[in-house]
Design an enzyme around this catalytic site. Structure first.
Site, short mmCIF file in Angstrom:
data_model
loop_
_atom_site.label_atom_id
_atom_site.label_comp_id
_atom_site.label_asym_id
_atom_site.label_seq_id
_atom_site.Cartn_x
_atom_site.Cartn_y
_atom_site.Cartn_z
N ASP A 20 0.81 -1.22 0.00
CA ASP A 20 0.00 0.00 0.00
C ASP A 20 0.84 1.27 0.00
O ASP A 20 0.44 2.29 0.57
CB ASP A 20 -0.97 0.01 1.20
CG ASP A 20 -1.82 -1.25 1.22
OD1 ASP A 20 -2.18 -1.73 0.13
OD2 ASP A 20 -2.12 -1.74 2.32
N HIS A 48 -4.68 -1.89 -5.69
CA HIS A 48 -3.95 -0.72 -6.17
C HIS A 48 -4.94 0.37 -6.56
O HIS A 48 -5.72 0.20 -7.50
CB HIS A 48 -3.05 -1.10 -7.36
CG HIS A 48 -1.97 -2.08 -6.99
ND1 HIS A 48 -1.04 -2.54 -7.87
CD2 HIS A 48 -1.68 -2.65 -5.79
CE1 HIS A 48 -0.22 -3.37 -7.23
NE2 HIS A 48 -0.59 -3.46 -5.98
P1 GDP Z 1 -0.68 0.27 -3.57
O1 GDP Z 1 -1.25 -1.02 -3.08
O2 GDP Z 1 0.79 0.37 -3.33
O3 GDP Z 1 -1.05 0.60 -4.99
O4 GDP Z 1 -1.34 1.41 -2.64
P2 GDP Z 1 -2.91 1.56 -2.28
O5 GDP Z 1 -3.59 2.08 -3.48
O6 GDP Z 1 -3.43 0.32 -1.65
O7 GDP Z 1 -2.84 2.62 -1.11
C1 GDP Z 1 -2.31 3.90 -1.30
C2 GDP Z 1 -3.42 4.94 -1.01
O8 GDP Z 1 -2.84 6.22 -0.91
C3 GDP Z 1 -4.47 5.04 -2.08
O9 GDP Z 1 -5.69 5.36 -1.50
C4 GDP Z 1 -3.97 6.18 -2.96
O10 GDP Z 1 -5.01 6.84 -3.67
C5 GDP Z 1 -3.38 7.08 -1.92
N1 GDP Z 1 -2.24 7.89 -2.33
C6 GDP Z 1 -1.24 7.57 -3.21
N2 GDP Z 1 -0.31 8.56 -3.21
C7 GDP Z 1 -0.72 9.49 -2.32
C8 GDP Z 1 -0.15 10.72 -1.84
O11 GDP Z 1 0.93 11.14 -2.22
N3 GDP Z 1 -0.87 11.41 -0.89
C9 GDP Z 1 -2.07 10.96 -0.42
N4 GDP Z 1 -2.68 11.69 0.50
N5 GDP Z 1 -2.62 9.80 -0.84
C10 GDP Z 1 -1.93 9.07 -1.76
P1 IMO Z 2 -0.75 -4.24 -2.28
O1 IMO Z 2 -0.31 -4.75 -3.63
C1 IMO Z 2 -0.91 -4.77 2.06
C2 IMO Z 2 -0.59 -8.87 3.58
C3 IMO Z 2 -1.87 -9.32 4.26
C4 IMO Z 2 -1.30 -10.31 5.27
C5 IMO Z 2 -0.17 -10.96 4.49
C6 IMO Z 2 -0.53 -12.30 3.85
O2 IMO Z 2 -2.07 -3.58 -2.27
O3 IMO Z 2 0.33 -3.43 -1.64
P2 IMO Z 2 -2.11 -13.00 1.83
O4 IMO Z 2 -3.57 -12.78 1.61
O5 IMO Z 2 -1.23 -12.45 0.78
O6 IMO Z 2 -1.78 -14.43 2.14
O7 IMO Z 2 -1.79 -12.19 3.18
O8 IMO Z 2 0.20 -10.05 3.48
N1 IMO Z 2 -0.78 -8.34 2.20
C7 IMO Z 2 -0.84 -7.05 1.90
N2 IMO Z 2 -0.83 -5.95 2.69
N3 IMO Z 2 -0.97 -4.62 0.72
C8 IMO Z 2 -0.96 -5.70 -0.09
O9 IMO Z 2 -0.94 -5.60 -1.43
C9 IMO Z 2 -0.92 -6.98 0.50
N4 IMO Z 2 -0.91 -8.23 0.00
C10 IMO Z 2 -0.81 -9.05 1.05
O10 IMO Z 2 -2.52 -8.24 4.88
O11 IMO Z 2 -0.73 -9.62 6.36
MG MG Z 3 -2.79 -1.70 -1.81
#
Ligand code: GDP
Ligand code: IMO
Ligand code: MG
Length: 446
Positions: A20, A48
């Site tokens: 994340d 994502h």
């Molecule tokens: P990923 O799994 O690495 O793609 O990340 P996620 O999408 O799960 O979580 C990142 C969150 O932060 C999302 O809700 C994005 O829209 C948000 N986000 C990404 N970059 C920024 C930033 O620079 N500032 C803020 N406030 N939010 C961001």
């Molecule tokens: P993105 O791509 C955050 C974490 C789960 C759990 C561990 C194992 O959005 O960054 P699983 O279901 O993979 O067997 O869970 O890994 N986990 C993540 N945490 N972002 C992710 O993906 C994750 N993918 C798996 O929360 O602790």
């Molecule tokens: Mg994510």
């Protein structure tokens, strides 16, 4: 004869923490500069988020490149695919007007079957924290992983078991599928019965075969040998962007094992998960949140349990894209980050969510750990041993300005610049991108 691939370019975007970090935003931002965006690991455990012109998209299996016109969106062999979820995700995107004709799926990607999801849930229940399970189990060292319950671990386990696995290509061959499922269902049902007598779901091979054949028909136009496809692109001088899912600290070999996911979710997974050789990837962008978050179980040495942590969670909207769970929040851990940059071979960093730290009078950075055996600047890649680490912090001045409108490094307040420069100096990798908001435009390139 020599086969040149010299005009081709392969880069990667990989998370350097526990997921994340904002990988989706960065991939979306870069995608239009590439011919293909490739997922090489994980499955629907990933979430994502991409925000385009105020519209938010949550991608789980489909590569974030799908939102850019004329970019191939490739799911490589290293991904585990839940076909129901993939088709649903594609339908949702189509309903919102996204062109999904550039979607390609490896015939060698493995399938997440319904019994994998049941197994994931059952294992997690059996491993539930000792307090929930009565006094006889209070001494257990390993508790539930806190998985996303998307069937990821059991699907990868069957891949390694070999005989009990189903790959995308199998969906196109009813006879093979029926024969495999007959054997697999009898084994799975016996295991479920022994673990949960009389209370488990029973899996019917004939019914599952029919269901999977139908899904195979829908997926068929997208199925291909993607190792050859990617090699063809490279020979044609085309460019490829790898989109890491999960993150380096969740890597099954190099993360906080056993509190990890079940794939090589660092950049090291690119080769096995796509068939593209390691030397092809010349730029690896490590994505780093300006603080730390983690979802699920396992240690995070810098975790905050106070008002500061709550404030960051609220400002950063730190609730999971996949499961909606509140994310655990902590200070930036430079010991872990330097290690992750080493493992993933990051050639540059992208710092995200810097705007969220605005308003904190001081910012802390973990620069060493105090362990029972003494101080160390080395990360401990073991989820059980790491739980004994106490971080040693360096404290920097915070900043209070709203930085969401900044578009150049010089527009950032001096204390925010100093924070970025400290990260860069400690890790020894340049910070080339800073993200100050979820939108494409809220990005600073250096
Ligand atoms: P990923 O799994 O690495 O793609 O990340 P996620 O999408 O799960 O979580 C990142 C969150 O932060 C999302 O809700 C994005 O829209 C948000 N986000 C990404 N970059 C920024 C930033 O620079 N500032 C803020 N406030 N939010 C961001
Ligand atoms: P993105 O791509 C955050 C974490 C789960 C759990 C561990 C194992 O959005 O960054 P699983 O279901 O993979 O067997 O869970 O890994 N986990 C993540 N945490 N972002 C992710 O993906 C994750 N993918 C798996 O929360 O602790
Ligand atoms: Mg994510």
């Amino acid at each position: 004869m020599v086969h040149e691939r010299t005009g081709s370019r392969a880069n990667a975007v990989v998370g350097l923490q526990w997921g994340d970090e904002g990988k989706g935003k960065l991939v979306d931002l870069l995608a239009s500069e590439f011919d293909a965006v490739v997922r090489y690991n994980g499955g629907a455990n990933a979430g994502h988020s991409v925000v385009v012109g105020g519209e938010r998209y949550a991608l789980h299996l489909v590569p974030s490149g799908i939102l850019s016109p004329d970019v191939l969106a490739v799911i490589g062999n290293g991904v585990v695919i839940d076909p129901h979820r993939l088709l649903e995700e594609l339908r949702t995107l189509q309903d919102r007007g996204v062109d999904t004709s550039g979607m390609v799926i490896s015939d060698r990607a493995h399938i997440v079957m319904p019994y994998h999801k049941a197994e994931d849930a059952l294992r997690e229940e059996l491993l539930a924290p000792a307090a929930d399970r009565g006094p006889e189990q209070t001494k257990r060292v390993v508790s539930a992983i806190g998985t996303t319950r998307r069937g990821i671990g059991p699907a990868y386990a069957d891949k390694v078991h070999r005989a009990t696995a189903i790959r995308i290509g199998d969906l196109l061959n009813r006879a093979v599928l029926a024969s495999k499922l007959e054997m697999i269902c009898s084994m799975k049902n016996a295991v479920f019965e022994s673990l949960h007598p009389g209370e488990h779901e029973s899996f019917d091979a004939v019914q599952l075969t029919d269901e999977m054949v139908k899904l195979g028909e829908l997926l068929a136009p997208m199925i291909s040998d993607t190792a050859y496809l990617l090699d063809d692109l490279r020979r044609e001088g085309k460019s490829i962007l790898f989109e890491g899912a999960n993150a380096t600290m969740l890597d099954v070999d190099h993360g906080t094992y056993p509190y990890v996911t079940s794939s090589n979710s660092s950049a090291l997974g690119i080769g096995p998960g796509s068939g593209v050789p390691p030397q092809a990837v010349t730029k690896i962008i490590g994505v780093v949140k300006a603080y730390c978050t983690r979802v699920g179980g396992g240690p995070m040495p810098t975790e905050l349990f106070d008002d500061v942590g709550d404030a960051i969670r609220q400002r950063g909207r730190e609730f999971g894209t996949t499961t909606g769970r509140p994310r655990r929040v902590g200070w930036l851990d430079l010991v872990a980050l330097k290690y992750a940059a080493m493992i993933s071979g990051a050639t540059e960093l992208c710092i995200t969510l810097l705007d969220v730290l605005s308003g904190e009078p001081e910012l802390k950075l973990a620069v060493e750990y105090e362990m029972p055996s003494g101080r160390t600047a080395r990360f401990i890649a073991d989820g059980i041993l790491l739980s004994d680490a106490t971080p040693i912090y360096e404290t920097m001045h915070g900043f209070s300005e709203d930085i969401t409108g900044a578009r150049s490094f010089d527009e950032l307040p001096p204390n925010a610049r100093a924070y970025i420069e400290r990260i860069e100096a400690f890790v020894g990798v340049p910070v080339r991108t800073v993200s100050v908001g979820p939108d494409r435009e809220q990005t600073i390139r250096r």
